[in-house]
Write a protein that holds these residues in place. Structure first.
Motif, PDB file in Angstrom:
ATOM      1  N   SER A 114       0.853  -1.164   0.060  1.00 55.84           N
ATOM      2  CA  SER A 114      -0.294  -0.124  -0.066  1.00 55.84           C
ATOM      3  C   SER A 114       0.906   1.378   0.011  1.00 55.84           C
ATOM      4  O   SER A 114       1.982   1.173   0.584  1.00 55.84           O
ATOM      5  N   SER A 115       0.394   2.362  -0.661  1.00 55.76           N
ATOM      6  CA  SER A 115       1.098   3.639  -0.681  1.00 55.76           C
ATOM      7  C   SER A 115       0.688   4.548   0.580  1.00 55.76           C
ATOM      8  O   SER A 115       1.086   5.654   0.635  1.00 55.76           O
ATOM      9  N   ARG A 116      -0.450   4.071   1.200  1.00 55.13           N
ATOM     10  CA  ARG A 116      -0.972   4.851   2.317  1.00 55.13           C
ATOM     11  C   ARG A 116       0.128   5.239   3.386  1.00 55.13           C
ATOM     12  O   ARG A 116       0.495   3.926   3.860  1.00 55.13           O
ATOM     13  N   ILE A 117       0.425   6.086   3.914  1.00 58.28           N
ATOM     14  CA  ILE A 117       1.414   6.549   4.981  1.00 58.28           C
ATOM     15  C   ILE A 117       0.710   7.616   6.026  1.00 58.28           C
ATOM     16  O   ILE A 117      -0.022   8.417   5.588  1.00 58.28           O
ATOM     17  N   ALA A 118       0.768   7.137   7.155  1.00 60.68           N
ATOM     18  CA  ALA A 118       0.377   8.070   8.510  1.00 60.68           C
ATOM     19  C   ALA A 118       1.818   8.644   8.691  1.00 60.68           C
ATOM     20  O   ALA A 118       2.639   7.973   9.406  1.00 60.68           O
ATOM     21  N   TRP A 119       1.861   9.836   8.545  1.00 62.21           N
ATOM     22  CA  TRP A 119       3.372  10.599   8.851  1.00 62.21           C
ATOM     23  C   TRP A 119       3.400  11.049  10.213  1.00 62.21           C
ATOM     24  O   TRP A 119       2.395  11.441  10.727  1.00 62.21           O
ATOM     25  N   LYS A 120       4.340  10.935  10.897  1.00 66.42           N
ATOM     26  CA  LYS A 120       4.735  11.707  12.364  1.00 66.42           C
ATOM     27  C   LYS A 120       5.279  12.994  11.714  1.00 66.42           C
ATOM     28  O   LYS A 120       4.872  13.886  12.270  1.00 66.42           O
ATOM     29  N   VAL A 121       6.356  12.861  11.037  1.00 67.93           N
ATOM     30  CA  VAL A 121       7.059  14.073  10.439  1.00 67.93           C
ATOM     31  C   VAL A 121       7.141  13.688   9.027  1.00 67.93           C
ATOM     32  O   VAL A 121       8.061  12.686   8.753  1.00 67.93           O
ATOM     33  N   GLY A 122       6.731  14.056   8.002  1.00 63.35           N
ATOM     34  CA  GLY A 122       6.639  14.103   6.625  1.00 63.35           C
ATOM     35  C   GLY A 122       6.953  15.172   5.952  1.00 63.35           C
ATOM     36  O   GLY A 122       7.019  16.504   6.341  1.00 63.35           O
ATOM     37  N   PRO A 123       6.733  14.834   4.463  1.00 64.81           N
ATOM     38  CA  PRO A 123       6.851  16.240   3.413  1.00 64.81           C
ATOM     39  C   PRO A 123       5.965  17.080   3.578  1.00 64.81           C
ATOM     40  O   PRO A 123       6.131  18.262   3.123  1.00 64.81           O
ATOM     41  N   ASP A 124       4.802  17.078   4.431  1.00 61.25           N
ATOM     42  CA  ASP A 124       3.749  18.014   4.461  1.00 61.25           C
ATOM     43  C   ASP A 124       3.807  18.875   5.612  1.00 61.25           C
ATOM     44  O   ASP A 124       3.351  19.824   5.984  1.00 61.25           O
ATOM     45  N   THR A 125       4.829  18.402   6.523  1.00 60.51           N
ATOM     46  CA  THR A 125       5.293  19.040   7.847  1.00 60.51           C
ATOM     47  C   THR A 125       5.735  20.361   7.599  1.00 60.51           C
ATOM     48  O   THR A 125       6.508  20.719   6.809  1.00 60.51           O
ATOM     49  N   GLU A 126       5.337  21.440   8.354  1.00 58.71           N
ATOM     50  CA  GLU A 126       5.763  22.571   8.648  1.00 58.71           C
ATOM     51  C   GLU A 126       7.459  22.617   8.408  1.00 58.71           C
ATOM     52  O   GLU A 126       8.254  21.854   9.294  1.00 58.71           O
ATOM     53  N   PRO A 127       8.126  23.441   7.584  1.00 60.67           N
ATOM     54  CA  PRO A 127       9.475  23.425   7.457  1.00 60.67           C
ATOM     55  C   PRO A 127      10.303  23.727   8.675  1.00 60.67           C
ATOM     56  O   PRO A 127      11.200  22.998   9.018  1.00 60.67           O
ATOM     57  N   GLN A 128       9.725  24.631   9.524  1.00 56.67           N
ATOM     58  CA  GLN A 128      10.447  24.638  10.963  1.00 56.67           C
ATOM     59  C   GLN A 128      10.328  23.406  11.758  1.00 56.67           C
ATOM     60  O   GLN A 128      11.042  23.341  12.866  1.00 56.67           O
TER      61      GLN A 128
END
Length: 117
Positions: free
Chosen positions: A85-99
């Motif tokens: 599956s390509s489904r991902i639950a991000w803890k810290v990922g590409p859509d996380t705020e840059p800071q």
């Protein structure tokens, strides 16, 4: 004539074997923002939490946006290969705020969990 045939076969076999350990060619690699990033994904603890992983992308200073997308791509590949599956639950990922992203020594690190289909 037979010696010549053996010599030709030896050269061909040697050429084929020498190509076996080569790195992927540029044609099989994917560029992000025009840059080829070195990225890797690995299990956090394969025995206790096999779906949790981290992704590390080297060279974030070359292109912040490119590195984020390279991390997303590597994570997606990891989850598809290991969980189908390509489904991902991000803890810290590409859509996380840059800071809030983890960047150390020119390496960007993401953390997430692969979701089953």
């Amino acid at each position: 004539m037979a010696k010549r045939g053996i010599l030709v076969m030896s050269v061909l076999v040697g050429a084929l074997l020498s190509a076996c350990g080569e790195a992927p060619s540029q044609a099989t690699r994917v560029a992000f923002d025009g840059i080829y990033f070195r990225a890797s994904a690995k299990h956090v603890d394969k025995r206790t939490t096999p779906s949790e992983f981290t992704v590390t992308v080297n060279g974030v200073s070359q292109s912040f946006d490119g590195a984020r997308e390279a991390g997303r791509y590597e994570a997606t590949k990891f989850c598809v290969q290991n969980f189908g599956s390509s489904r991902i639950a991000w803890k810290v990922g590409p859509d996380t705020e840059p800071q809030n992203l983890r960047i150390e020594n020119d390496k960007l690190t993401f953390a997430g969990r692969c979701q089953r289909p």
